[in-house]
Design a protein around this motif. Structure first.
Motif, short mmCIF file in Angstrom:
data_model
loop_
_atom_site.label_atom_id
_atom_site.label_comp_id
_atom_site.label_asym_id
_atom_site.label_seq_id
_atom_site.Cartn_x
_atom_site.Cartn_y
_atom_site.Cartn_z
N THR A 72 0.83 -1.20 0.00
CA THR A 72 0.00 0.00 0.00
C THR A 72 0.87 1.25 0.00
OG1 THR A 72 -1.66 -1.23 1.27
CG2 THR A 72 -1.91 1.16 1.16
N VAL A 73 1.95 1.23 0.77
CA VAL A 73 2.86 2.37 0.80
C VAL A 73 3.50 2.58 -0.57
CG1 VAL A 73 4.97 3.29 1.83
CG2 VAL A 73 3.32 2.08 3.26
N GLU A 74 3.84 1.49 -1.26
CA GLU A 74 4.44 1.62 -2.58
C GLU A 74 3.47 2.30 -3.54
OE1 GLU A 74 7.61 0.98 -3.43
OE2 GLU A 74 7.86 0.63 -1.28
N LYS A 75 2.20 1.99 -3.43
CA LYS A 75 1.21 2.65 -4.28
C LYS A 75 1.07 4.12 -3.92
CE LYS A 75 -1.68 -1.32 -5.50
NZ LYS A 75 -3.07 -1.74 -5.77
N LEU A 76 1.15 4.42 -2.63
CA LEU A 76 1.05 5.80 -2.20
C LEU A 76 2.24 6.62 -2.70
CD1 LEU A 76 -0.82 7.63 -0.53
CD2 LEU A 76 0.63 7.16 1.46
N LYS A 77 3.39 6.00 -2.86
CA LYS A 77 4.55 6.68 -3.42
C LYS A 77 4.26 7.17 -4.83
CE LYS A 77 8.21 4.27 -0.86
NZ LYS A 77 9.38 3.35 -0.98
N VAL A 78 3.57 6.36 -5.61
CA VAL A 78 3.22 6.74 -6.98
C VAL A 78 2.25 7.92 -6.97
CG1 VAL A 78 2.21 5.95 -9.15
CG2 VAL A 78 3.62 4.39 -7.79
N SER A 79 1.29 7.87 -6.06
CA SER A 79 0.32 8.96 -5.96
C SER A 79 1.01 10.26 -5.57
CB SER A 79 -0.76 8.60 -4.93
OG SER A 79 -1.51 7.49 -5.35
N LEU A 80 1.95 10.18 -4.62
CA LEU A 80 2.67 11.38 -4.19
C LEU A 80 3.55 11.91 -5.32
CD1 LEU A 80 3.27 13.36 -1.91
CD2 LEU A 80 5.10 11.82 -1.16
N ALA A 81 4.13 11.01 -6.10
CA ALA A 81 4.96 11.43 -7.23
C ALA A 81 4.13 12.23 -8.23
CB ALA A 81 5.59 10.22 -7.90
N TYR A 82 2.88 11.82 -8.42
CA TYR A 82 1.98 12.57 -9.31
C TYR A 82 1.77 13.99 -8.78
CZ TYR A 82 -2.31 14.18 -11.52
OH TYR A 82 -3.24 14.94 -12.19
N LEU A 83 1.55 14.13 -7.47
CA LEU A 83 1.38 15.46 -6.89
C LEU A 83 2.65 16.30 -7.07
CD1 LEU A 83 -0.52 15.16 -3.48
CD2 LEU A 83 -1.40 15.93 -5.68
N ARG A 84 3.80 15.69 -6.86
CA ARG A 84 5.06 16.43 -6.98
C ARG A 84 5.20 17.07 -8.36
NH1 ARG A 84 8.01 11.65 -4.84
NH2 ARG A 84 8.32 11.89 -2.60
N VAL A 85 4.77 16.34 -9.38
CA VAL A 85 4.92 16.82 -10.75
C VAL A 85 3.86 17.86 -11.10
CG1 VAL A 85 4.80 16.16 -13.19
CG2 VAL A 85 6.04 14.72 -11.56
N HIS A 86 2.60 17.57 -10.77
CA HIS A 86 1.49 18.40 -11.23
C HIS A 86 1.05 19.47 -10.25
CE1 HIS A 86 0.85 15.90 -14.81
NE2 HIS A 86 1.11 14.86 -14.02
N TYR A 87 1.26 19.21 -8.96
CA TYR A 87 0.87 20.18 -7.92
C TYR A 87 1.96 20.22 -6.86
CZ TYR A 87 -3.60 19.49 -10.24
OH TYR A 87 -4.61 19.40 -11.19
N PRO A 88 3.13 20.76 -7.20
CA PRO A 88 4.29 20.69 -6.30
C PRO A 88 4.10 21.42 -4.98
CG PRO A 88 4.72 22.16 -8.16
CD PRO A 88 3.45 21.42 -8.47
#
Length: 253
Positions: A102-118
């Motif tokens: 679950t944490v690994e999936k959350l890493k992907v979600s956070l990466a999306y935020l970093r790129v699109h909504y830093p």
């Protein structure tokens, strides 16, 4: 209340210590110099700094989210009285724990935020929830049993929170940790919190276009990580289906 946490811890220890399946996924827990515990071969934690409940979660192989994602903020609502029934059921627990997958999936979600909504990050309200705590929430929810499952899963059937594969969270300012306004408080029981009723609630003036826009940002980020939402809570997301969770993990009692 101290007795509750003691029971939770020893229940976890006995349960996971006796399990013969999924042992390859468990993390070893051992004492070290009488002052600390070793989690696997990596993390050493001072024993006096964590509660019995947290020791049980570590023993079960669950991962402290912030140790993997230091950018996120954590405010466990059930470790406070700021929740729907006004009681602290987690005690001194302040860290959010989830299954590693679950944490690994959350890493992907956070990466999306970093790129699109830093400017944004996640603020987590709840992660794994032992089934014994689920029972407390079920018993204290002032709703007819017929509609309780809309808000709290029946502990007899098990919740995805109980497996460590569900998370409650919102968007927050990356610098301050302040939660964005998504239209309702966490654990708000009513249609304004329903993703399924957003158009209706917008028309009725209960939520705004900005609230929906922010919810869409949250939903998109979570979908990128492979999470799915539910129709009655904008803050709740599942990493796996209940069938998958049962096949992959043990329930936290």
């Amino acid at each position: 209340m101290r007795g509750l946490y003691t029971c939770l811890y020893w229940g976890l220890v006995l349960f996971y210590g006796s399990c013969s399946s999924k042992k390859d996924d468990q993390v070893s827990l051992e004492t070290h110099n009488n002052d600390s515990i070793i989690v696997g071969d990596i993390v050493e934690i001072e024993k006096d700094t964590i509660s019995g409940l947290e020791k049980g979660l570590i023993y079960a192989g669950l991962v402290d989210v912030k140790s993997e994602l230091p950018e996120v903020f954590v405010d466990l609502k059930y470790s406070t009285t700021d929740n729907f029934f006004g009681e602290d059921v987690y005690g001194p627990l302040t860290n959010c724990y989830l299954q590693k997958e679950t944490v690994e999936k959350l890493k992907v979600s956070l990466a999306y935020l970093r790129v699109h909504y830093p400017e944004l990050t996640f603020l987590i309200y709840d992660g794994v929830r032992p089934r014994s705590v689920q029972q407390i929430l079920w018993d204290n929810l002032d709703k007819p049993d017929s509609i309780k499952p809309l808000y709290v899963a029946n502990p007899q059937k098990g919740s995805l929170h109980n497996y460590g594969v569900a998370i409650d969270l919102t968007l927050a300012n990356k610098d301050t940790g302040e939660a964005l306004d998504l239209g309702t408080n966490y654990d708000f029981f009513g249609y304004p919190a329903y993703p399924d009723r957003e158009a209706e609630m917008l028309a009725a003036g209960k939520i705004s276009k900005d609230h929906i826009k922010r919810r869409e940002i949250l939903r998109t980020a979570m979908r990128m990580g492979g999470f799915t939402g539910i129709g009655s809570e904008w803050w709740h997301f599942n990493a796996f289906s209940l069938k998958e969770a049962k096949s992959k993990f043990e329930i936290v009692p």
